[in-house]
Design a protein around this motif. Structure first.
Motif, PDB file in Angstrom:
ATOM      1  N   ALA A 166     -45.576  84.646 -59.506  1.00 13.02           N
ATOM      2  CA  ALA A 166     -44.320  85.376 -59.709  1.00 13.02           C
ATOM      3  C   ALA A 166     -43.221  84.832 -58.806  1.00 13.02           C
ATOM      4  O   ALA A 166     -42.063  84.695 -59.223  1.00 13.02           O
ATOM      5  CB  ALA A 166     -44.536  86.865 -59.454  1.00 13.02           C
ATOM      6  N   LEU A 167     -43.569  84.521 -57.550  1.00 14.54           N
ATOM      7  CA  LEU A 167     -42.579  83.947 -56.636  1.00 14.54           C
ATOM      8  C   LEU A 167     -42.111  82.580 -57.138  1.00 14.54           C
ATOM      9  O   LEU A 167     -40.937  82.238 -57.034  1.00 14.54           O
ATOM     10  CB  LEU A 167     -43.180  83.823 -55.237  1.00 14.54           C
ATOM     11  CG  LEU A 167     -42.254  83.286 -54.141  1.00 14.54           C
ATOM     12  CD1 LEU A 167     -41.037  84.183 -53.974  1.00 14.54           C
ATOM     13  CD2 LEU A 167     -43.000  83.153 -52.821  1.00 14.54           C
ATOM     14  N   ARG A 169     -41.785  81.805 -60.169  1.00 11.99           N
ATOM     15  CA  ARG A 169     -40.903  82.040 -61.318  1.00 11.99           C
ATOM     16  C   ARG A 169     -39.568  82.640 -60.904  1.00 11.99           C
ATOM     17  O   ARG A 169     -38.698  82.878 -61.740  1.00 11.99           O
ATOM     18  CB  ARG A 169     -41.570  82.976 -62.328  1.00 11.99           C
ATOM     19  CG  ARG A 169     -42.813  82.423 -62.980  1.00 11.99           C
ATOM     20  CD  ARG A 169     -43.208  83.242 -64.202  1.00 11.99           C
ATOM     21  NE  ARG A 169     -43.308  84.653 -63.918  1.00 11.99           N
ATOM     22  CZ  ARG A 169     -44.408  85.255 -63.466  1.00 11.99           C
ATOM     23  NH1 ARG A 169     -45.493  84.541 -63.245  1.00 11.99           N
ATOM     24  NH2 ARG A 169     -44.426  86.552 -63.256  1.00 11.99           N
ATOM     25  N   GLY A 170     -39.422  82.946 -59.604  1.00 12.74           N
ATOM     26  CA  GLY A 170     -38.156  83.494 -59.132  1.00 12.74           C
ATOM     27  C   GLY A 170     -38.132  84.991 -58.965  1.00 12.74           C
ATOM     28  O   GLY A 170     -37.060  85.596 -58.846  1.00 12.74           O
ATOM     29  N   ARG A 171     -39.324  85.628 -58.920  1.00 19.52           N
ATOM     30  CA  ARG A 171     -39.386  87.070 -58.678  1.00 19.52           C
ATOM     31  C   ARG A 171     -39.641  87.319 -57.197  1.00 19.52           C
ATOM     32  O   ARG A 171     -40.424  86.617 -56.558  1.00 19.52           O
ATOM     33  CB  ARG A 171     -40.501  87.720 -59.490  1.00 19.52           C
ATOM     34  CG  ARG A 171     -40.243  87.742 -60.973  1.00 19.52           C
ATOM     35  CD  ARG A 171     -41.148  88.708 -61.675  1.00 19.52           C
ATOM     36  NE  ARG A 171     -40.897  90.101 -61.286  1.00 19.52           N
ATOM     37  CZ  ARG A 171     -41.274  91.160 -61.985  1.00 19.52           C
ATOM     38  NH1 ARG A 171     -41.915  90.985 -63.122  1.00 19.52           N
ATOM     39  NH2 ARG A 171     -41.021  92.369 -61.580  1.00 19.52           N
ATOM     40  N   LEU A 174     -42.792  91.284 -55.121  1.00 16.86           N
ATOM     41  CA  LEU A 174     -44.186  90.869 -55.264  1.00 16.86           C
ATOM     42  C   LEU A 174     -45.127  92.058 -55.189  1.00 16.86           C
ATOM     43  O   LEU A 174     -44.953  92.958 -54.351  1.00 16.86           O
ATOM     44  CB  LEU A 174     -44.536  89.853 -54.162  1.00 16.86           C
ATOM     45  CG  LEU A 174     -43.650  88.607 -54.097  1.00 16.86           C
ATOM     46  CD1 LEU A 174     -44.144  87.673 -52.999  1.00 16.86           C
ATOM     47  CD2 LEU A 174     -43.617  87.898 -55.435  1.00 16.86           C
ATOM     48  N   ALA A 195     -40.635  85.476 -49.874  1.00 16.75           N
ATOM     49  CA  ALA A 195     -39.808  86.185 -50.855  1.00 16.75           C
ATOM     50  C   ALA A 195     -38.531  86.718 -50.211  1.00 16.75           C
ATOM     51  O   ALA A 195     -37.438  86.603 -50.785  1.00 16.75           O
ATOM     52  CB  ALA A 195     -40.615  87.325 -51.481  1.00 16.75           C
ATOM     53  N   THR A 312     -34.549  80.812 -65.816  1.00 20.63           N
ATOM     54  CA  THR A 312     -35.577  81.100 -64.805  1.00 20.63           C
ATOM     55  C   THR A 312     -36.138  82.484 -65.105  1.00 20.63           C
ATOM     56  O   THR A 312     -35.388  83.465 -65.123  1.00 20.63           O
ATOM     57  CB  THR A 312     -34.989  81.066 -63.393  1.00 20.63           C
ATOM     58  OG1 THR A 312     -34.397  79.783 -63.171  1.00 20.63           O
ATOM     59  CG2 THR A 312     -36.074  81.295 -62.352  1.00 20.63           C
ATOM     60  N   GLY A 314     -38.066  84.666 -63.523  1.00 22.96           N
ATOM     61  CA  GLY A 314     -38.211  85.706 -62.501  1.00 22.96           C
ATOM     62  C   GLY A 314     -37.137  86.767 -62.521  1.00 22.96           C
ATOM     63  O   GLY A 314     -37.443  87.966 -62.615  1.00 22.96           O
ATOM     64  N   GLU A 317     -37.356  88.908 -65.715  1.00 24.72           N
ATOM     65  CA  GLU A 317     -38.523  89.794 -65.689  1.00 24.72           C
ATOM     66  C   GLU A 317     -38.311  90.949 -64.719  1.00 24.72           C
ATOM     67  O   GLU A 317     -38.635  92.101 -65.025  1.00 24.72           O
ATOM     68  CB  GLU A 317     -39.761  88.997 -65.290  1.00 24.72           C
ATOM     69  CG  GLU A 317     -40.202  87.977 -66.324  1.00 24.72           C
ATOM     70  CD  GLU A 317     -41.376  87.161 -65.829  1.00 24.72           C
ATOM     71  OE1 GLU A 317     -41.758  87.330 -64.652  1.00 24.72           O
ATOM     72  OE2 GLU A 317     -41.912  86.355 -66.617  1.00 24.72           O
ATOM     73  N   GLN A 318     -37.769  90.646 -63.536  1.00 23.41           N
ATOM     74  CA  GLN A 318     -37.613  91.678 -62.518  1.00 23.41           C
ATOM     75  C   GLN A 318     -36.630  92.756 -62.965  1.00 23.41           C
ATOM     76  O   GLN A 318     -36.897  93.956 -62.835  1.00 23.41           O
ATOM     77  CB  GLN A 318     -37.148  91.042 -61.206  1.00 23.41           C
ATOM     78  CG  GLN A 318     -37.123  92.000 -60.021  1.00 23.41           C
ATOM     79  CD  GLN A 318     -36.893  91.279 -58.712  1.00 23.41           C
ATOM     80  OE1 GLN A 318     -36.976  90.057 -58.630  1.00 23.41           O
ATOM     81  NE2 GLN A 318     -36.593  92.031 -57.670  1.00 23.41           N
TER      82      GLN A 318
END
Length: 404
Positions: A166-167, A169-171, A174, A195, A312, A314, A317-318
């Motif tokens: 996830a990190l 992918r830019g999230r 966590l 993060a 991107t 992340g 999604e976030q």
């Protein structure tokens, strides 16, 4: 990983059982040999005493007489001090390499009693079926214990792997495991620190790009206006007007360069992590369609624009997870989500009424206050250079995220 840990537990258990069985067999065999040697010594002393009595009575000492007083599974050799040895072999005696032999020396000579040691080995190994059953039982038990232990050991590592992905992918929100494993705690702490640092860096870059854009474009715009005003004045000589025109061209070049420099700070958030919008929309829709289905709600997602544009995943999604968490907590009926791909932005819309009023939520007793996810999504979107408008209650909810 679980399979490897389970197999390791089984192999370890079998190795321990086989090793313990070998040690136990060796110990039992030695004890049996010592016990047999003690009994044979008693027989040898008894036979020696009987031979002395027979000699006292002037009776001949023959192999038949020795056989009558010796065990059937033993071999007896009487060696007088002044004569030929007398040998008696029992009917059940079988010579071997592990024979047990003891001697007793008396006034007439030496009595040696030998017993086959093969019978002792048979006693230790005469139940192969029981040994195989024991190994099978131990392997099964070790497999069950190993599987449970493997799940406990592997789950934190799997969660850490998911968090690292996830990190990547830019999230930055966590989902780290709660574990007492020191190694997992250290990795989780490192991921959390990374993060926080990356999110802080993104905020600084956004602040820098906004400030740089303002600091560069404002004086350039002022200078442009001054030059344009100079060019249209009637009291300005032609050579001055020509110089102002040349300077205006240089100002245009400076403005273009400043724009490119600002755009450089708005590059990809994670190089190599971008995915096409079509794939990103499918992943988000599939994940939340399953969650909303648990509440008997259907999610419909449509995508418009250039589906091959790279984003991107992340940030998308976030923010969508935060918004749709409110959708899952409140409201009823189908959920419609529309994604619009633009050259520099991604626009996500949810129609009015997707999120119910707090007082109307039938899940309000067991879930957080509706709207908290939208509020958090606003903060996250702002950090990435986007914004969230509306509430989803009385008006449309719209999320605007830059292509990073």
């Amino acid at each position: 990983m679980r399979e490897r840990l389970t197999v390791a537990f089984v192999l370890l258990a079998i190795t321990v059982v086989i090793g313990a069985g070998a040690v136990r067999s060796y110990t039992i065999l030695n004890l049996l040999r010592d016990d047999s040697a003690a009994h044979l010594r008693e027989h040898a002393e008894l036979i020696s005493g009987l031979l002395e009595e027979r000699y006292t009575e002037d009776e001949p000492i023959t192999a038949r007489y020795i056989a009558s007083v010796a065990p059937e599974e033993a071999k007896v050799v009487f060696t007088p001090e002044d004569g030929e040895p007398v040998v008696s072999v029992g009917e059940a005696f079988e010579a071997g390499s592990n024979d047990i032999a003891v001697s007793s020396t008396g006034p007439l000579g030496t009595v040696s009693v030998t017993e086959a040691g093969k019978g002792l080995s048979d006693i230790v190994t005469r139940e192969p079926t029981m040994l195989f059953t024991l190994l099978l039982l131990v392997a099964t038990l070790a497999g069950l214990i190993g599987y449970v232990a493997a799940r406990q050991l592997a789950r934190p590592l799997e969660q850490l792997a998911e968090a690292a992905g996830a990190l990547g992918r830019g999230r930055f929100d966590l989902d780290l495991p709660k574990t007492r494993m020191p190694e997992a705690q250290a990795i989780g702490s490192a991921l959390r620190t990374s993060a926080v640092q990356l999110e802080s860096r993104i905020r600084r870059e956004r602040s820098f790009s906004e400030q740089a854009s303002h600091e560069l474009r404002t004086p350039i715009t002022t200078l442009r206006l001054e030059l344009e005003d100079l060019m249209v004045r009637d009291d300005v000589p032609d050579d001055v007007r020509a110089s102002a025109k040349r300077c205006l061209a240089q100002v245009d070049g400076m403005e273009s360069s400043a724009g490119r420099l600002v755009e450089l700070t708005r590059g990809s958030l994670m190089e190599g992590a971008e995915v096409p919008l079509e794939q990103l929309a499918k992943d988000v829709a599939q994940r939340w369609a399953d969650r909303l289905a648990e509440r008997r709600r259907k999610l419909t997602a449509t995508v418009e624009g250039d589906l091959d544009l790279m984003f991107t995943p992340g940030p998308v999604e976030q923010v969508t997870d935060l918004v749709l968490s409110d959708v899952a907590q409140a409201g009823a009926g189908p959920v419609r989500m529309r994604l619009f791909a633009e050259e520099r932005y991604l626009r996500i819309r949810l129609p009015a009424g997707t999120i119910s009023e707090p007082g109307r939520s039938r899940f309000r007793r067991n879930l957080p206050q509706p709207g908290s996810g939208v509020d958090a999504a606003r903060d996250v979107a702002t950090a990435f250079g986007g914004k969230v408008t509306g509430s989803g209650v009385a008006d449309d909810l719209e999320v605007l995220l830059p292509r990073r």
